[in-house]
Design an enzyme around this catalytic site. Structure first.
Site, PDB file in Angstrom:
ATOM      1  N   LEU A  34       0.684  -1.078  -0.038  1.00 50.18           N
ATOM      2  CA  LEU A  34      -0.034   0.145  -0.115  1.00 50.18           C
ATOM      3  C   LEU A  34       0.885   1.263   0.136  1.00 50.18           C
ATOM      4  O   LEU A  34       0.496   2.212  -0.809  1.00 50.18           O
ATOM      5  CB  LEU A  34      -0.763  -0.045   1.357  1.00 50.18           C
ATOM      6  CG  LEU A  34      -1.909   1.014   1.073  1.00 50.18           C
ATOM      7  CD1 LEU A  34      -3.186   0.454   1.823  1.00 50.18           C
ATOM      8  CD2 LEU A  34      -1.562   2.067   2.222  1.00 50.18           C
TER       9      LEU A  34
ATOM     10  N   GLN B 164       2.125   2.114  -3.343  1.00 50.99           N
ATOM     11  CA  GLN B 164       1.119   2.592  -4.339  1.00 50.99           C
ATOM     12  C   GLN B 164       0.830   4.119  -3.746  1.00 50.99           C
ATOM     13  O   GLN B 164       0.609   5.074  -4.748  1.00 50.99           O
ATOM     14  CB  GLN B 164      -0.135   1.749  -4.148  1.00 50.99           C
ATOM     15  CG  GLN B 164      -1.358   1.984  -5.247  1.00 50.99           C
ATOM     16  CD  GLN B 164      -0.746   2.112  -6.866  1.00 50.99           C
ATOM     17  OE1 GLN B 164       0.176   1.216  -7.096  1.00 50.99           O
ATOM     18  NE2 GLN B 164      -1.044   3.133  -7.452  1.00 50.99           N
ATOM     19  N   GLU B 165       0.745   4.351  -2.655  1.00 50.94           N
ATOM     20  CA  GLU B 165       0.353   5.476  -2.059  1.00 50.94           C
ATOM     21  C   GLU B 165       1.705   6.695  -2.546  1.00 50.94           C
ATOM     22  O   GLU B 165       1.079   7.803  -2.898  1.00 50.94           O
ATOM     23  CB  GLU B 165       0.042   5.730  -0.609  1.00 50.94           C
ATOM     24  CG  GLU B 165      -1.328   4.930  -0.323  1.00 50.94           C
ATOM     25  CD  GLU B 165      -2.610   5.924  -0.598  1.00 50.94           C
ATOM     26  OE1 GLU B 165      -2.258   7.186  -1.046  1.00 50.94           O
ATOM     27  OE2 GLU B 165      -3.621   5.247  -0.749  1.00 50.94           O
ATOM     28  N   SER B 166       2.626   6.416  -2.042  1.00 48.84           N
ATOM     29  CA  SER B 166       3.728   7.359  -2.148  1.00 48.84           C
ATOM     30  C   SER B 166       5.125   7.027  -2.668  1.00 48.84           C
ATOM     31  O   SER B 166       6.047   7.990  -2.902  1.00 48.84           O
ATOM     32  CB  SER B 166       3.851   7.920  -0.802  1.00 48.84           C
ATOM     33  OG  SER B 166       4.490   6.891  -0.059  1.00 48.84           O
TER      34      SER B 166
ATOM     35  N   TYR C  59      -6.499   1.021  -8.244  1.00 53.11           N
ATOM     36  CA  TYR C  59      -6.039   1.098  -7.018  1.00 53.11           C
ATOM     37  C   TYR C  59      -5.941  -0.328  -6.352  1.00 53.11           C
ATOM     38  O   TYR C  59      -5.074  -0.822  -5.852  1.00 53.11           O
ATOM     39  CB  TYR C  59      -6.449   1.954  -5.998  1.00 53.11           C
ATOM     40  CG  TYR C  59      -5.883   2.316  -4.779  1.00 53.11           C
ATOM     41  CD1 TYR C  59      -4.966   3.047  -4.531  1.00 53.11           C
ATOM     42  CD2 TYR C  59      -6.509   1.502  -3.714  1.00 53.11           C
ATOM     43  CE1 TYR C  59      -4.349   3.265  -3.389  1.00 53.11           C
ATOM     44  CE2 TYR C  59      -5.711   1.815  -2.317  1.00 53.11           C
ATOM     45  CZ  TYR C  59      -4.919   2.589  -2.347  1.00 53.11           C
ATOM     46  OH  TYR C  59      -4.100   2.819  -1.026  1.00 53.11           O
TER      47      TYR C  59
END
Length: 731
Positions: free
Chosen positions: A585, A588-590, A695
Site C-alpha cells: 500500500l 502505491q500511495e507514495s 488501486y
C-alpha cells in the site's frame, strides 16, 4: 488517499452472496491445484532466482544492509583475518564506519597502507585518510593527502573531490574542463555563477550535464534571455527544459535548434501541450512531415495533426497517410479512424478499420484493447465461449500488453463457467508461468489453492521475508560497482555521475544502474520510475535487452524495493497486519516518499490527511500536536491503524478495506448494495471508479510481487510454474 471513516456503522446487505463475499469464498472458483509443499518437492530450477552474474560473492557485501553497531564485530573479525579474500573490503568499510562515528584514530589504523593492498579504491582510501586527519585537526596532513590524490590519480573521479576540498581556482578550472558531469564540478560552477552570472559556457555545462538537478530551470531561463547562442546550444537548453517538463519554453528553444525530426516534433508538441500557439504547432508538424517524410517522428506528427483537426473528416487524410506509410503509427491511426466512422454512423467503414487492425496489426496494444472490449461484451451477454475465443489471442499476440495477464486469467474464469475445470486450471497455471509479476498471477495462485493469501486471509499472513543483497550494477566501472556494493552511496553517486554522460539516450544497462543509484540515495519514486520505464523501450535490440534483464529477480526487486522496513515491521506487528500488504500500500500511495503531499494535503508514505491524524490521535492516546506526518514512524503508525480499522469494518476482507482506503467507506457501502458480490473478481471489475479499481489491483499486485520476490517458498514455487511452460487452452 486515506479517507476518514464516519462514526456510524456501514450498512451491509444481508444475504448469502454478500456473506460469502465477506468471508472470502470463491463461489465460482474450482477447488483445484497442488499445495505449496507438493510443489516444492518437484525440483528447484527457477528462472527468477538471482543469477550468479548479478549476485556478488563476498562476506562483506551482505553486511552493508546492517546498521553500524550490528556489523562492527563481524567486519573486525574479517579485517583481522590475513587469509580472508575480503580483508581489504572489511578494513575499508569498518574504517568508513569509524569516520562516521568520529573515531578517526581507529579509522587510520585500518586505512594505513590500504591503498597499496586495495588498488581498486586507492584514491578513495587516500581521501578517507584525509577525512580522518581533518577530524583530528591535522589540516596540513589532510591537504597533503588530497594533493597526493591529484598527483597520483589525476584522471579519476576521486580527483574532483580532492579539488573541491582544496578549493584552489586553478585546479577548479581543471575539474570544469575534464569532469563536467561530476556533481562537485556543478557545485564549483554554481559558486562561480553566484559571483558572476554572466558566464554562458558554465551555464551550458549545467544545462547539459545537470538538467535534472534542482535550480537548473532558473539557469536555463537566464541563458535563454541574455545571450547570443548557437543552434547546438539551443538544443542543449531545449532538451533540459523538456527534461523538466517545461514544454512551452522547450518549444521556443527547439525552434532555434538544428532542424532534426526530433527537434521539430518537440517544437510542435511543446506548443500543443502548453496551448501556447495552436496554429504554429500545426505548421511545425506539417513542416516535419514535409521535410522528413520517412522519419518515425513524422508518423507521430500525423497522429497529432489528426488530433488537432477542426472536423472529423479533416482528420481522415492524416490518418490514412499514417496507415499507409508508418507501421508504428498505423494501429493508433486505425483506432481513431474507426471511431470517426462510428461517430459518422458509417458502421461498415468502421468495421473495416477494426478488422484491418486485428488482422494486420494484431501485435499492437490497440489490437489487444479492441479484442478485450469485444471479449467483455460477449462475457456480459453470457457468451463465455465467445469471450474466451476473443481474449485468448491477446496472451500470445500481445504478451507485453497490460491486458495479457488479465485476458489469460479470465479465460480460466470463463472456462470454469463452461464446466471445463481442467482448461481453467491450465489457464491459471499459464498466467503464473508467463506473467508472474501481475496481479492476475496472484489471483490465479489463490484460486489454485496455493498458500499466497486470498481477499479474506491476506491480512493475517506473516510471510518470511529475506531482504535482498545489492546486485552488481549492469553498467559503470569496477570502481563504481565496488563503492556501490559497499554502500558508499555518496562516493558511488559522484563516481557514477562522472561516468554516466549520455543521460538523454542511456542504454538499458545504464538506465537500470541509474535507477539503482537513485534508490540508494533515497530517491525512491524517481528510482522506481526510472527502472519501470525500461519496459517502454521501443527498438528490437533494446526490447531484447530489457526482456533479458526482466528475467532476473534483480530487476523486479529494484522495482519493488524495501525502504523503511524497520518501521513497517514494527507497526505491522503491532496492528497484526501482513507487513507485505502494508509495504504494498505504501508503494502505491507514495512510492516510499515521506514528504510527498497530495492536492488535498494528504502527507507522506501512507498519505494521511491532517484531519484524519487529528481524529486518530486520541484513539491511540497520542497528542496530535506531537505528530509529524513527514516522519516515517509517525506516518506509518497512523496509516497502519487506519488500515487495521478498515479491515475491521469489512470482516478482514482486504479487497473492501483497500477500496475504502482509496475511495472512502461511503462509496464502498454504495457498491456493496449495487454490485453483485457472489464473485470477488467480478466485483473488482465492476467497481465504477477506475481509480479505485486500478488501486485495488495495484496494491494487491504489489503485495504479490513482494511475496514472490522476498519469500523463499513462494519464489521457488513461482519458479516451478515458470519452468513448466504450460499453454493457454484454446476454445
Amino acid at each position: 488517499m486515506l479517507k476518514q471513516l464516519k462514526k456510524n456503522p456501514i450498512p451491509l446487505i444481508a444475504g448469502a452472496g454478500l456473506c460469502a463475499f465477506l468471508a472470502g469464498a470463491m463461489v465460482s472458483a474450482p477447488e483445484i491445484g497442488k499445495s505449496l509443499g507438493q510443489w516444492l518437492k518437484h525440483g528447484n530450477n527457477s528462472p527468477e532466482q538471482i543469477s550468479e552474474t548479478s549476485k556478488a560473492k563476498s562476506a562483506v557485501y551482505p553486511l552493508v544492509s546492517q546498521s553500524l553497531p550490528e556489523r562492527a564485530a563481524k567486519l573486525a573479525e574479517i579485517a583481522q583475518n590475513p587469509r580472508s579474500a575480503d580483508r581489504e573490503r572489511a578494513r575499508y568499510l569498518l574504517a568508513s564506519d569509524y569516520i562516521e562515528r568520529t573515531q578517526a584514530k581507529k579509522a587510520l589504523v585500518l586505512l594505513e597502507g590500504l591503498e597499496k593492498d586495495y588498488p581498486l579504491l586507492a584514491p578513495y582510501i587516500l581521501l578517507k585518510q584525509a577525512q580522518a586527519q581533518d577530524l583530528l585537526g591535522e589540516d596540513g596532513k589532510a591537504s597533503d593527502l588530497r594533493q597526493k590524490v591529484l598527483k597520483q590519480y589525476p584522471k579519476t573521479a576521486a580527483a574532483v573531490k580532492a579539488i573541491y576540498l582544496i578549493a584552489q581556482p586553478k585546479q577548479q578550472n581543471l575539474a570544469i574542463a575534464q569532469f563536467p558531469s561530476h556533481p562537485l564540478t556543478w557545485e564549483i560552477i554554481r559558486k562561480r555563477l553566484q559571483e558572476n552570472p554572466n558566464q554562458p559556457q558554465l551555464q551550458l555545462i549545467l544545462a547539459k550535464y545537470a538538467a535534472n538537478q534542482p535550480g537548473t530551470v532558473g539557469v536555463l531561463d537566464d541563458l535563454a534571455k541574455g545571450f547570443t547562442l548557437k543552434p547546438e546550444d539551443w538544443e542543449i537548453i531545449a532538451t533540459a527544459y523538456w527534461t523538466n517538463n517545461v514544454f512551452d519554453k522547450a518549444a521556443d528553444a527547439y525552434a532555434k535548434a538544428p532542424k532534426t525530426p526530433l527537434n521539430l516534433y518537440r517544437t510542435g508538441r511543446g506548443l500543443q501541450v502548453s496551448g501556447k500557439n495552436r496554429e504554429k504547432a500545426i505548421a511545425t508538424y506539417k513542416q516535419l512531415v514535409q521535410q522528413f517524410p520517412e522519419a518515425q517522428e513524422s508518423g507521430t506528427a500525423l497522429l497529432r495533426l489528426a488530433e488537432m483537426a477542426k472536423t472529423r473528416q479533416d482528420a481522415l487524410p492524416y490518418l490514412n497517410q499514417a496507415i499507409a506509410k508508418f507501421p508504428d503509427a498505423a494501429s493508433k491511426a486505425l483506432v481513431e479512424k474507426a471511431k470517426i466512422f462510428q461517430g459518422l454512423k458509417d458502421n461498415k467503414s468502421a468495421q473495416q478499420a477494426w478488422q484491418l487492425l486485428i488482422s494486420k496489426y494484431s501485435n499492437s496494444d490497440e489490437a489487444a484493447e479492441y479484442r478485450w472490449k469485444i471479449a467483455q461484451e460477449k462475457a456480459t451477454a453470457k457468451d463465455y465461449a465467445g469471450a474466451w475465443q476473443w481474449a485468448e489471442p491477446i496472451t500470445t499476440n500481445n504478451p507485453t500488453s497490460i491486458l495479457a495477464p488479465r485476458a489469460g486469467f479470465w479465460v480460466g474464469k470463463w472456462a470454469t463457467l463452461l464446466g471445463k475445470q481442467q482448461e481453467a486450471k491450465t489457464a491459471y497455471e499459464y498466467v503464473i508461468s508467463q506473467f508472474p509479476y501481475s496481479y492476475y498471477a496472484w489471483r490465479s495462485a489463490a484460486i489454485l489453492g496455493l498458500n499466497v493469501g486470498n481477499f479474506n486471509t491476506v491480512r493475517q499472513l506473516k510471510p518470511e521475508v529475506v531482504p535482498p543483497q545489492r546486485p552488481v550494477p549492469t553498467a559503470g566501472s569496477e570502481t563504481f560497482k565496488e563503492l556501490y556494493l559497499l554502500g558508499q552511496d555518496r562516493d558511488a553517486w559522484l563516481q557514477w555521475e562522472t561516468e554516466f554522460q549520455n543521460k538523454d539516450k542511456p542504454t538499458v544497462a545504464e538506465q537500470f544502474t541509474e535507477g539503482l543509484m537513485q534508490l540508494a540515495r533515497g530517491e525512491n519514486k524517481l528510482g522506481i520510475d526510472t527502472i519501470s520505464k525500461l519496459e517502454d523501450r521501443e527498438t528490437p535490440e533494446e526490447q531484447a535487452e530489457y526482456q533479458a534483464l526482466s528475467k532476473q529477480s534483480i530487476y523486479w526487486q529494484a522495482r519493488y524495493p524495501f525502504p523503511y522496513l524497520q518501521e513497517i515491521e514494527k507497526w505491522s506487528t503491532q496492528r497484526q497486519l501482513n507487513p507485505l500488504l502494508v509495504t504494498a500500500l505504501i508503494r502505491q500511495e507514495s512510492r516510499f516518499e515521506p514528504k510527498v503531499k497530495s492536492i488535498a494535503n494528504a502527507t507522506g508514505l501512507m498519505q494521511v490527511l491532517p484531519s484524519t491524524a487529528k481524529w486518530i490521535a486520541p484513539q491511540i492516546k497520542v497528542d496530535s500536536k506531537t505528530i509529524n506526518l513527514e516522519d516515517p514512524n509517525d506516518n506509518i503508525m497512523l496509516g497502519t491503524w487506519y488500515l487495521d480499522h478498515t479491515h475491521q469494518q469489512y470482516n478482514n476482507n482486504s479487497l473492501l478495506a483497500i477500496a475504502s482506503y482509496n475511495a472512502g467507506p461511503g462509496n464502498v457501502s454504495k457498491w456493496l448494495q449495487t454490485i453483485p458480490t457472489q464473485d470477488p473478481d467480478e466485483f473488482v471489475e465492476k467497481i465504477p471508479f477506475d481509480e479505485t479499481k486500478n488501486y485495488v489491483r495495484q496494491v494487491l499486485g504489489n503485495y504479490w510481487n513482494y511475496l514472490r520476490l522476498y519469500n523463499p517458498e513462494i519464489s521457488a514455487l513461482v519458479g516451478q510454474y515458470s519452468a513448466t511452460h504450460p499453454k493457454l487452452p484454446t476454445q
